[in-house]
Design a protein around this motif. Structure first.
Motif, mmCIF file in Angstrom:
data_model
loop_
_atom_site.group_PDB
_atom_site.id
_atom_site.type_symbol
_atom_site.label_atom_id
_atom_site.label_comp_id
_atom_site.label_asym_id
_atom_site.label_seq_id
_atom_site.Cartn_x
_atom_site.Cartn_y
_atom_site.Cartn_z
ATOM 1 N N PHE A 94 -7.092 4.203 -0.798
ATOM 2 C CA PHE A 94 -5.684 3.827 -0.767
ATOM 3 C C PHE A 94 -5.256 3.255 -2.112
ATOM 4 O O PHE A 94 -6.086 2.824 -2.915
ATOM 5 N N MET A 128 -2.353 6.337 1.324
ATOM 6 C CA MET A 128 -3.664 6.179 1.936
ATOM 7 C C MET A 128 -4.156 7.539 2.381
ATOM 8 O O MET A 128 -3.366 8.420 2.734
ATOM 9 N N ILE A 184 0.877 -1.169 0.000
ATOM 10 C CA ILE A 184 0.000 0.000 0.000
ATOM 11 C C ILE A 184 0.913 1.217 0.000
ATOM 12 O O ILE A 184 1.613 1.480 0.976
#
Length: 296
Positions: A191, A145, A142
């Motif tokens: 995200f 975000m 990720i």
């Protein structure tokens, strides 16, 4: 409904009874006998309807239709027949709830990004997921975000399945986990999840450093050095370079594209970032800037 032959068979005896004949009245013996015959035939017909003999072909067809209903129920889940849905799947992703966590398995990381968000929203989750092309070290991570639900109170996770597999190959999937506690919250979360870039595709994590482990300039010191010094290192690694001018402003800086023939060899490199496969981006200034924090 009876066919014409059955009707004629039942009414035929009645046609031979005249109201003027003896026994032709409703309570007469001939009428009663005819009535009993009709009732007996009705019973036989009812029994046949309760236990019909259907052709095998029709039975097979009905079996297929019933199977179709069962399959439809499995695909669409309990929401079709009432109750809250706990799973959803489309061509890009499948999501199911597991011990208070929604587990999203990415089936097609190159799909239209709207399909990923569609899946979360179908389960009542205000989650916006983008699967973006990134440089090698960010694949399966990720990379950014945001939203009202911050990473502190929304522990969104990512992993590979199987663990440590190569996402560029087949049989390797990205899995994202989202806590069910965010369901129904007024503040959503968005995200970006990194996927391998296609041939010639630009990386969208071009704010991260190209000197991180797993990147083409891993371990190389670039910040604060001259353009010529850094280009020597870039060439030794078989890479190309493109340039961006750094514009310092209060509270930060911005970058804009810069042609190579506008860059002097004595300019200062502030940062190297991934651009696309085989190419790095060099963020530069004509001279050293006091407003920038060089990594030297």
């Amino acid at each position: 409904m009876r066919d014409i032959d059955e009707i004629n068979e039942l009414l035929g005896p009645l046609a031979r009874i005249s109201p003027d004949e003896p026994g032709g009245r409703a309570g007469g013996p001939r009428a009663q006998a005819l009535f009993a015959d009709i009732i007996a035939q009705e019973r036989d017909t009812t029994r046949a309807a309760a236990f019909p003999r259907r052709p095998r072909a029709r039975r097979a067809l009905l079996g297929i239709a019933a199977s179709g209903v069962l399959v439809l129920g499995v695909v669409l889940g309990p929401g079709l027949f009432g109750g809250a849905a706990t799973s959803y799947a489309n061509s890009a992703v499948e999501i199911h709830e597991e011990a208070g966590t929604y587990v999203a398995r990415i089936k097609d990381p190159y799909a239209d990004r709207r399909k990923f968000s569609e899946a979360f929203r179908s389960l009542g989750l205000d989650v916006e997921l983008r699967v973006i092309p990134v440089s090698p070290s960010a694949v399966g991570e990720i990379v950014s975000m945001g939203g009202g639900a911050t990473p502190v109170n929304v522990p969104i996770g990512a992993r590979r399945e199987p663990a440590d597999c190569d996402l560029a190959g087949s049989g390797c999937f990205m899995v994202v986990t989202v806590p069910a506690a965010i369901k129904g919250r007024p503040d959503g979360v968005h995200f970006d999840l990194g996927r391998p870039a296609g041939p010639g595709e630009s990386y969208e994590n071009d704010w991260q450093s190209a000197t991180r482990p797993g990147e083409p300039l891993a371990g190389v010191k670039v910040s604060g050095r001259t353009v010529d010094e850094v280009l020597d290192e870039v060439g030794r690694r078989g890479l190309g370079a493109e340039f961006r001018r750094v514009l310092v402003h209060e509270g930060g800086y911005a970058v804009e594209p810069l042609a190579a023939d506008q860059v002097g060899g004595d300019w200062i490199v502030f940062k190297a970032v991934p651009a696309r496969e085989g190419v790095v981006g060099l963020e530069v200034t004509a001279e050293r800037q006091t407003g920038l924090q060089y990594a030297d």
